[in-house]
Design an enzyme around this catalytic site. Structure first.
Site, PDB file in Angstrom:
ATOM      1  N   LYS A  50       0.849  -1.195   0.000  1.00 16.74           N
ATOM      2  CA  LYS A  50       0.000   0.000   0.000  1.00 16.74           C
ATOM      3  C   LYS A  50       0.884   1.244   0.000  1.00 16.74           C
ATOM      4  O   LYS A  50       2.087   1.164   0.279  1.00 16.74           O
ATOM      5  CB  LYS A  50      -0.928  -0.037   1.212  1.00 16.74           C
ATOM      6  CG  LYS A  50      -0.216  -0.184   2.529  1.00 16.74           C
ATOM      7  CD  LYS A  50      -1.162  -0.654   3.645  1.00 16.74           C
ATOM      8  CE  LYS A  50      -0.398  -0.711   4.957  1.00 16.74           C
ATOM      9  NZ  LYS A  50      -1.178  -1.351   6.021  1.00 16.74           N
ATOM     10  N   ARG A 150     -11.313  -1.506  13.465  1.00 15.36           N
ATOM     11  CA  ARG A 150     -11.127  -0.603  12.328  1.00 15.36           C
ATOM     12  C   ARG A 150     -12.075  -1.026  11.220  1.00 15.36           C
ATOM     13  O   ARG A 150     -13.071  -0.375  10.970  1.00 15.36           O
ATOM     14  CB  ARG A 150      -9.659  -0.640  11.881  1.00 15.36           C
ATOM     15  CG  ARG A 150      -9.291   0.428  10.892  1.00 15.36           C
ATOM     16  CD  ARG A 150      -7.784   0.507  10.655  1.00 15.36           C
ATOM     17  NE  ARG A 150      -7.236  -0.675   9.986  1.00 15.36           N
ATOM     18  CZ  ARG A 150      -5.963  -0.775   9.596  1.00 15.36           C
ATOM     19  NH1 ARG A 150      -5.122   0.207   9.819  1.00 15.36           N
ATOM     20  NH2 ARG A 150      -5.533  -1.872   8.997  1.00 15.36           N
ATOM     21  N   TYR A 290      14.079  30.648   9.126  1.00 17.36           N
ATOM     22  CA  TYR A 290      12.831  31.254   9.601  1.00 17.36           C
ATOM     23  C   TYR A 290      12.797  31.291  11.118  1.00 17.36           C
ATOM     24  O   TYR A 290      13.025  30.276  11.781  1.00 17.36           O
ATOM     25  CB  TYR A 290      11.627  30.448   9.112  1.00 17.36           C
ATOM     26  CG  TYR A 290      11.373  30.572   7.632  1.00 17.36           C
ATOM     27  CD1 TYR A 290      11.056  31.801   7.066  1.00 17.36           C
ATOM     28  CD2 TYR A 290      11.441  29.457   6.812  1.00 17.36           C
ATOM     29  CE1 TYR A 290      10.809  31.908   5.698  1.00 17.36           C
ATOM     30  CE2 TYR A 290      11.199  29.556   5.447  1.00 17.36           C
ATOM     31  CZ  TYR A 290      10.885  30.790   4.902  1.00 17.36           C
ATOM     32  OH  TYR A 290      10.650  30.886   3.565  1.00 17.36           O
ATOM     33  N   MET A 338      10.664  24.672   3.302  1.00 22.55           N
ATOM     34  CA  MET A 338       9.929  23.832   2.348  1.00 22.55           C
ATOM     35  C   MET A 338      10.857  23.073   1.402  1.00 22.55           C
ATOM     36  O   MET A 338      10.643  21.889   1.138  1.00 22.55           O
ATOM     37  CB  MET A 338       8.948  24.687   1.548  1.00 22.55           C
ATOM     38  CG  MET A 338       7.975  23.868   0.731  1.00 22.55           C
ATOM     39  SD  MET A 338       6.881  24.849  -0.294  1.00 22.55           S
ATOM     40  CE  MET A 338       5.821  25.613   0.912  1.00 22.55           C
TER      41      MET A 338
HETATM   42  C1  LIG Z   1      -0.304  -2.324   6.612  1.00 18.82           C
HETATM   43  C2  LIG Z   1      -0.909  -3.647   6.838  1.00 18.82           C
HETATM   44  C3  LIG Z   1      -0.101  -4.796   6.957  1.00 18.82           C
HETATM   45  C4  LIG Z   1       1.420  -4.735   6.989  1.00 18.82           C
HETATM   46  O1  LIG Z   1       1.870  -4.186   8.206  1.00 18.82           O
HETATM   47  P1  LIG Z   1       3.435  -4.023   8.541  1.00 18.82           P
HETATM   48  O2  LIG Z   1       3.444  -3.671   9.979  1.00 18.82           O
HETATM   49  O3  LIG Z   1       3.945  -2.909   7.691  1.00 18.82           O
HETATM   50  O4  LIG Z   1       4.077  -5.312   8.251  1.00 18.82           O
HETATM   51  C5  LIG Z   1      -0.737  -6.013   7.060  1.00 18.82           C
HETATM   52  N1  LIG Z   1      -2.093  -6.115   7.073  1.00 18.82           N
HETATM   53  C6  LIG Z   1      -2.890  -5.020   6.978  1.00 18.82           C
HETATM   54  C7  LIG Z   1      -4.378  -5.188   7.011  1.00 18.82           C
HETATM   55  C8  LIG Z   1      -2.331  -3.753   6.874  1.00 18.82           C
HETATM   56  O5  LIG Z   1      -3.130  -2.681   6.804  1.00 18.82           O
END
Ligand SMILES: *Cc1c(COP(=O)(O)O)cnc(C)c1O
Length: 403
Positions: A50, A150, A290, A338
């Protein structure tokens, strides 16, 4: 419906005028895959890619991992799955986020496997089969909420959800059952053990209603790598490592916030480097940047680097973090701006314009040898390594290296 992917239009290496870049070491990526595979003890590896492969560039990472033996991939968004298919990835791809908008047909047309956890999703996919738009049954993975709170079917909803699955038995086939662990990085395995227990309970409840998945999966990086024997069960048939593949060991966290890495076998994959674009001498008392957040205690030599918070160098590092110059640490002084940041190189002999500066990763030079990890930066920035890696912005071109 055709989903138009909003590609992160990242600076391409060929267009890189500025010397700021992220180098992605594909050999380290393969090494980490093999480390994870050894710890997975026979479970299949579904690499989690992801957020553009944790900022490393999902297509190149996926191609490398697919060739090196990864069994499948997981993404959060439909768009991310489409990007991998368009990059020529043939392995199974699971879309974990479960948000398909009105693009359920597109998920299937792209050969992606949807994760489902509510009745509306079941109905949407089943409708496509009933209307003849897609050939059934559609393979799905069901997500169970065993403590993350979640996404996922809760234990209370499980009976009703199972009835729906049975109702759609002709249209949908439950191939996988998954859950997500909330505390696999906790020093104590207690909470994880409880989540595994609930997952087993959910599996049994579905089985009692004739719903038997081929694969079950739960483990993130921490769960795969941690040594405790009693968490071995959490590996099930497949594991979903993300951060470990990129060379960051999750920390086993104690309640007081201390932590120990679960593994010392991993190699960082991303190295971020830039160059010094200016060096100047300033008198004692002069303010830097800054708000003059830093003032020189004595006559000092200050170098300016072509990287700032818009590139992913967190402004939280103002007056806090370090970078490497000529193989030796130099402190960040003043506010990160920036596009640039200043460092104190008073103690660095022979510094000049165009010298390499390493913001993340290792450097060896005439003054020594050192490394700055994503974990170290995260500590300064008050966040986690995951956020540091995914924050390196699209202004920073990725260069892929096969050392
Ligand atoms: C991000 C995620 C993972 C991987 O997690 P890591 O801690 O980066 O290994 C696995 N399963 C789900 C559902 C996730 O959202």
């Amino acid at each position: 419906m055709n989903v138009r992917i909003l590609r992160p239009r990242r600076a391409a290496p060929a267009d890189a005028v500025r010397p700021t870049r992220a180098e992605i070491n594909l050999a380290a990526l393969r090494h980490n895959l093999h480390v994870v595979a050894r710890h997975a003890r026979g479970a299949k590896i579904w690499a989690v890619l992801k957020a553009d492969g944790y900022g490393h560039g999902a297509p190149a990472v996926a191609r490398t991992l697919e060739r090196a033996g990864a069994d499948g991939f997981c993404v959060a968004l439909l768009e991310e799955g489409i990007e991998l298919r368009e990059a020529g990835i043939n392995a199974p791809i699971l879309v974990m986020g479960g948000y398909y908008g009105s693009a359920h047909g597109e998920v299937l047309a792209r050969g992606l496997t949807p994760v489902v956890y509510d009745g509306a999703q079941l109905e949407a996919f089943a409708r496509l089969v009933r209307s003849g738009e897609v050939e059934g049954p559609v393979d799905v993975h069901v997500k169970i909420d065993t403590g993350m709170a979640r996404l996922g079917v809760t234990m209370d909803e499980l009976g009703t959800f199972a009835d729906s699955l049975r109702h759609y038995a002709k249209e949908l086939r439950v191939r996988g059952l998954m859950t997500h662990l909330a505390q696999a990085d906790a020093l104590s395995a207690e909470e994880t053990r409880e989540q595994v227990r609930l997952f087993d309970e959910a599996t049994a409840a579905l089985r009692a209603r004739g719903i038997v998945p081929d694969v079950r999966h739960a483990a993130n990086s921490a769960a795969v790598l941690r040594g405790d024997v009693d968490i071995v069960d959490a590996r099930f048939d497949a594991v979903r490592p993300g951060i470990a593949l990129f060379g960051v060991p999750p920390l086993l966290l104690s309640k007081d916030g201390g932590g120990n890495p679960v593994s010392d076998e991993l190699r960082p994959v991303m190295r971020v480097r830039s160059e010094i674009v200016d060096v100047r001498e300033i008198p004692a008392g002069a303010g830097i940047g800054y708000g003059a957040l830093w003032r020189a205690p004595a006559k000092a030599r200050i170098a300016t680097i072509a990287m700032g918070y818009a590139d992913g160098l967190s402004r939280q590092l103002s007056n806090k973090g370090h970078v490497l110059v000529r193989g030796k640490r130099a402190p960040i002084v003043g506010a990160v701006s920036m596009d640039m940041v200043m460092i104190d190189v008073t103690a660095h002999e022979g510094v000049s314009i165009r010298d390499e500066v390493v913001v993340l990763g290792a450097q060896e030079g005439p003054l020594g040898k050192d490394a700055i990890s994503a974990q170290e930066i995260a500590g300064h920035a008050g966040t986690i390594a995951w956020e540091i890696l995914t924050s390196i912005s699209r202004r920073v071109p990725r260069f892929y290296r096969e050392p």
